[in-house]
Write a protein that holds these residues in place. Structure first.
Motif, mmCIF file in Angstrom:
data_model
loop_
_atom_site.group_PDB
_atom_site.id
_atom_site.type_symbol
_atom_site.label_atom_id
_atom_site.label_comp_id
_atom_site.label_asym_id
_atom_site.label_seq_id
_atom_site.Cartn_x
_atom_site.Cartn_y
_atom_site.Cartn_z
ATOM 1 N N LEU A 177 49.098 81.216 -38.246
ATOM 2 C CA LEU A 177 50.151 82.162 -38.644
ATOM 3 C C LEU A 177 51.137 82.403 -37.510
ATOM 4 O O LEU A 177 52.338 82.535 -37.750
ATOM 5 C CB LEU A 177 49.519 83.472 -39.102
ATOM 6 C CG LEU A 177 48.768 83.391 -40.438
ATOM 7 C CD1 LEU A 177 47.899 84.618 -40.647
ATOM 8 C CD2 LEU A 177 49.756 83.210 -41.594
ATOM 9 N N TYR A 178 50.632 82.460 -36.275
ATOM 10 C CA TYR A 178 51.545 82.599 -35.139
ATOM 11 C C TYR A 178 52.531 81.424 -35.086
ATOM 12 O O TYR A 178 53.690 81.577 -34.711
ATOM 13 C CB TYR A 178 50.765 82.675 -33.834
ATOM 14 C CG TYR A 178 50.251 84.053 -33.490
ATOM 15 C CD1 TYR A 178 51.113 85.134 -33.323
ATOM 16 C CD2 TYR A 178 48.889 84.276 -33.316
ATOM 17 C CE1 TYR A 178 50.639 86.391 -33.008
ATOM 18 C CE2 TYR A 178 48.399 85.532 -32.994
ATOM 19 C CZ TYR A 178 49.278 86.589 -32.840
ATOM 20 O OH TYR A 178 48.800 87.839 -32.523
ATOM 21 N N GLY A 179 52.056 80.260 -35.479
ATOM 22 C CA GLY A 179 52.928 79.090 -35.459
ATOM 23 C C GLY A 179 53.804 78.950 -36.677
ATOM 24 O O GLY A 179 54.778 78.185 -36.667
ATOM 25 N N ARG A 189 46.164 82.269 -45.900
ATOM 26 C CA ARG A 189 45.643 81.548 -44.730
ATOM 27 C C ARG A 189 44.312 82.144 -44.268
ATOM 28 O O ARG A 189 43.376 81.408 -43.929
ATOM 29 C CB ARG A 189 46.655 81.628 -43.580
ATOM 30 C CG ARG A 189 47.864 80.731 -43.725
ATOM 31 C CD ARG A 189 47.530 79.266 -43.409
ATOM 32 N NE ARG A 189 48.698 78.417 -43.558
ATOM 33 C CZ ARG A 189 49.529 78.112 -42.565
ATOM 34 N NH1 ARG A 189 49.321 78.612 -41.350
ATOM 35 N NH2 ARG A 189 50.564 77.329 -42.770
ATOM 36 N N ILE A 190 44.237 83.474 -44.242
ATOM 37 C CA ILE A 190 42.993 84.118 -43.810
ATOM 38 C C ILE A 190 41.873 83.820 -44.800
ATOM 39 O O ILE A 190 40.740 83.508 -44.418
ATOM 40 C CB ILE A 190 43.201 85.629 -43.628
ATOM 41 C CG1 ILE A 190 44.168 85.888 -42.470
ATOM 42 C CG2 ILE A 190 41.862 86.337 -43.382
ATOM 43 C CD1 ILE A 190 44.581 87.332 -42.316
ATOM 44 N N ILE A 207 55.808 86.379 -46.761
ATOM 45 C CA ILE A 207 55.003 86.423 -45.537
ATOM 46 C C ILE A 207 53.629 86.999 -45.828
ATOM 47 O O ILE A 207 52.606 86.480 -45.352
ATOM 48 C CB ILE A 207 55.732 87.248 -44.445
ATOM 49 C CG1 ILE A 207 57.015 86.532 -44.010
ATOM 50 C CG2 ILE A 207 54.822 87.483 -43.242
ATOM 51 C CD1 ILE A 207 57.948 87.393 -43.178
ATOM 52 N N GLU A 208 53.579 88.056 -46.632
ATOM 53 C CA GLU A 208 52.283 88.657 -46.966
ATOM 54 C C GLU A 208 51.403 87.664 -47.718
ATOM 55 O O GLU A 208 50.194 87.555 -47.448
ATOM 56 C CB GLU A 208 52.471 89.924 -47.794
ATOM 57 C CG GLU A 208 51.154 90.625 -48.110
ATOM 58 C CD GLU A 208 51.344 91.943 -48.832
ATOM 59 O OE1 GLU A 208 50.331 92.644 -49.021
ATOM 60 O OE2 GLU A 208 52.487 92.263 -49.215
ATOM 61 N N ARG A 209 51.995 86.918 -48.655
ATOM 62 C CA ARG A 209 51.212 85.916 -49.395
ATOM 63 C C ARG A 209 50.670 84.838 -48.452
ATOM 64 O O ARG A 209 49.522 84.400 -48.583
ATOM 65 C CB ARG A 209 52.065 85.288 -50.502
ATOM 66 C CG ARG A 209 52.165 86.136 -51.753
ATOM 67 C CD ARG A 209 52.760 85.353 -52.907
ATOM 68 N NE ARG A 209 54.168 85.053 -52.681
ATOM 69 C CZ ARG A 209 55.175 85.819 -53.086
ATOM 70 N NH1 ARG A 209 54.920 86.937 -53.746
ATOM 71 N NH2 ARG A 209 56.425 85.476 -52.848
ATOM 72 N N THR A 258 40.408 83.841 -36.006
ATOM 73 C CA THR A 258 41.288 83.327 -34.953
ATOM 74 C C THR A 258 41.949 82.017 -35.359
ATOM 75 O O THR A 258 43.089 81.757 -34.984
ATOM 76 C CB THR A 258 40.517 83.152 -33.631
ATOM 77 O OG1 THR A 258 39.349 82.349 -33.860
ATOM 78 C CG2 THR A 258 40.099 84.503 -33.067
ATOM 79 N N ALA A 259 41.244 81.204 -36.143
ATOM 80 C CA ALA A 259 41.861 79.968 -36.639
ATOM 81 C C ALA A 259 43.036 80.300 -37.559
ATOM 82 O O ALA A 259 44.100 79.676 -37.482
ATOM 83 C CB ALA A 259 40.830 79.130 -37.379
#
Length: 424
Positions: free
Chosen positions: A250-252, A306-307, A299-301, A244-245
């Protein structure tokens, strides 16, 4: 100029909406079901009544052919699909197929002879909700074969794909069988926008320049399950907190930074799924879209890094795999110009736009020049029983299709096309 019968078109939309109609005014006519077979039968009977030729192929794609003056020329194909979502609307797919059939009937009514044959198509299983993937019919047509992996597929209701396909083909024994794939001069598909832009800007026609690329990721983050009440923060390896973090960041970062980008988490689950235990593993799906392949790579990278970073920070590990990869496509300039000329002839407003969803036109575009015409839908709703297209907008979309089809089918020269390899 070709005059269509708008009242006939809208009456047909009502008639077909009754096949699989739901109490809320929508349609449940999923691919390769009895309802789908009934709709195919009705369309075929309407075609035979007008003297058109009816064909199907091993993927149950249904073709209705009106002969051309030089009948050996590659045809102009127009159409869409008749299958629906389980709680779908009455216009998604059906509008394009029935608009195409109205063009065929209007050509016959006016006794207009086109240089090329004009063929209406209803592609099999565009929606992909009963059997995945979607766009099976157009995909098999473009590849010239049915993938072996599809034969063992089982529907959400337990039915086997091979058996349901065979039953669907057998339900129209009068239709002559064609092999998968044949030369196509041009393909045009009318479809509802499935978004709010046209309605919001009071524009009745969207000239679609292409379809954005789509990638899906299956994401798993593994940590350690432990008691919710006794495990302090410093002792936790919480995969849900890590995921979730990452998603919050990523949403931002993805869509706010790029108006053409799309980032969606469609499913999320935790194991063991106990109210008083820290999860051992969490899963989610991520849908990423963009019209430029290089930006889709970026975007995929960003998503995977991030995850991975958040997982490491929280003492967890990750597994990320692509489950779907659809390259963007660019539609034919020549067909876009023909559609724009048709719009100008009829004196209505239009705009050039990109499709956020993928359609059968994406796959046909790999083997022939293709283009799409969008019409507005109320509040941008689609895949919803409340889906609605104004009768006047349905007529305008069909009218533009008619003029563009007449112009293209009246020419014997070939249309230049950007190859799929060049696009990607």
């Amino acid at each position: 100029m070709l005059d269509i019968d708008g009242d006939r078109l809208n009456a047909r939309l009502e008639t077909f909406a009754a096949i699989g109609g739901t109490a809320k005014g929508g349609v449940n006519r999923q691919a390769l079901t009895e309802g789908d077979r009934r709709a195919r039968r009705l369309l075929a009977e309407l075609a035979w009544a007008r003297g058109f030729l009816v064909f199907q192929d091993p993927m149950a794609n249904l073709f209705i052919r009106r002969k051309g003056r030089v009948d050996t020329l590659a045809p102009v194909i127009i159409g869409s699909h008749l299958d629906s979502q389980p709680a779908g609307g009455r216009f998604d797919g059906a509008l394009g197929t029935l608009s195409a059939f109205e063009v065929l009937e209007s050509l016959e009514d006016a006794r207009i002879e086109t240089a090329r044959p004009v063929v209406v198509v209803s592609w099999t299983n565009e929606e992909g909700c009963r059997f995945a993937p979607g766009c099976m019919g157009s995909m098999a047509f473009s590849e010239g074969e049915i993938p072996a992996a599809w034969q063992g597929k089982v529907a959400t209701d337990g039915a086997g794909f091979a058996e349901e396909l065979a039953l669907t083909i057998a339900s129209l024994p009068e239709a002559e069988m064609l092999p998968l794939g044949f030369p196509v001069h041009a393909y045009i598909e009318v479809h509802i926008e499935q978004g709010p832009a046209l309605e919001a800007n009071d524009i009745p026609v969207g000239v679609v320049k292409g379809i954005q690329g789509t990638r899906w990721l299956d994401v798993s983050v593994a940590g350690q399950t432990a008691h919710a009440g006794t495990t302090g923060l410093s002792y936790r390896r919480d995969p849900l907190r890590a995921l979730t973090a990452a998603l919050s960041g990523l949403y931002g970062a993805v869509m706010p930074a790029d108006p053409d980008a799309r980032f969606t988490v469609g499913r999320i689950s935790a194991e063991p799924g106990s109210v008083n235990a820290i999860p051992d593993k969490v899963h989610c799906t991520i849908d990423m879209r963009h019209p430029e392949p290089s930006r889709l790579d970026d975007i995929e990278r960003l998503v995977t890094s991030r995850i991975a970073e958040e997982a490491k920070r929280h003492g967890c590990t990750t597994e990320i795999a692509r489950s779907f990869d659809m390259a963007p496509c660019v539609f034919s300039d020549a067909l876009q110009r023909a559609i724009e000329q048709a719009v100008a002839t009829r004196g209505v407003k239009s705009t050039v736009m990109l499709s956020g969803a993928f359609h059968d036109a994406l796959f046909v575009n790999r083997v022939a020049p293709a283009a799409m015409i969008f019409v507005p839908c109320r509040d941008g709703l689609s895949h919803n029983e409340a889906e609605y297209v104004e009768a006047a907008h349905a007529v305008i979309g069909c009218d533009v299709l008619a003029q563009a089809t007449l112009a293209i089918a009246s020419e014997s020269k070939n249309i230049s096309v950007i190859s799929f390899r060049e696009q990607t």
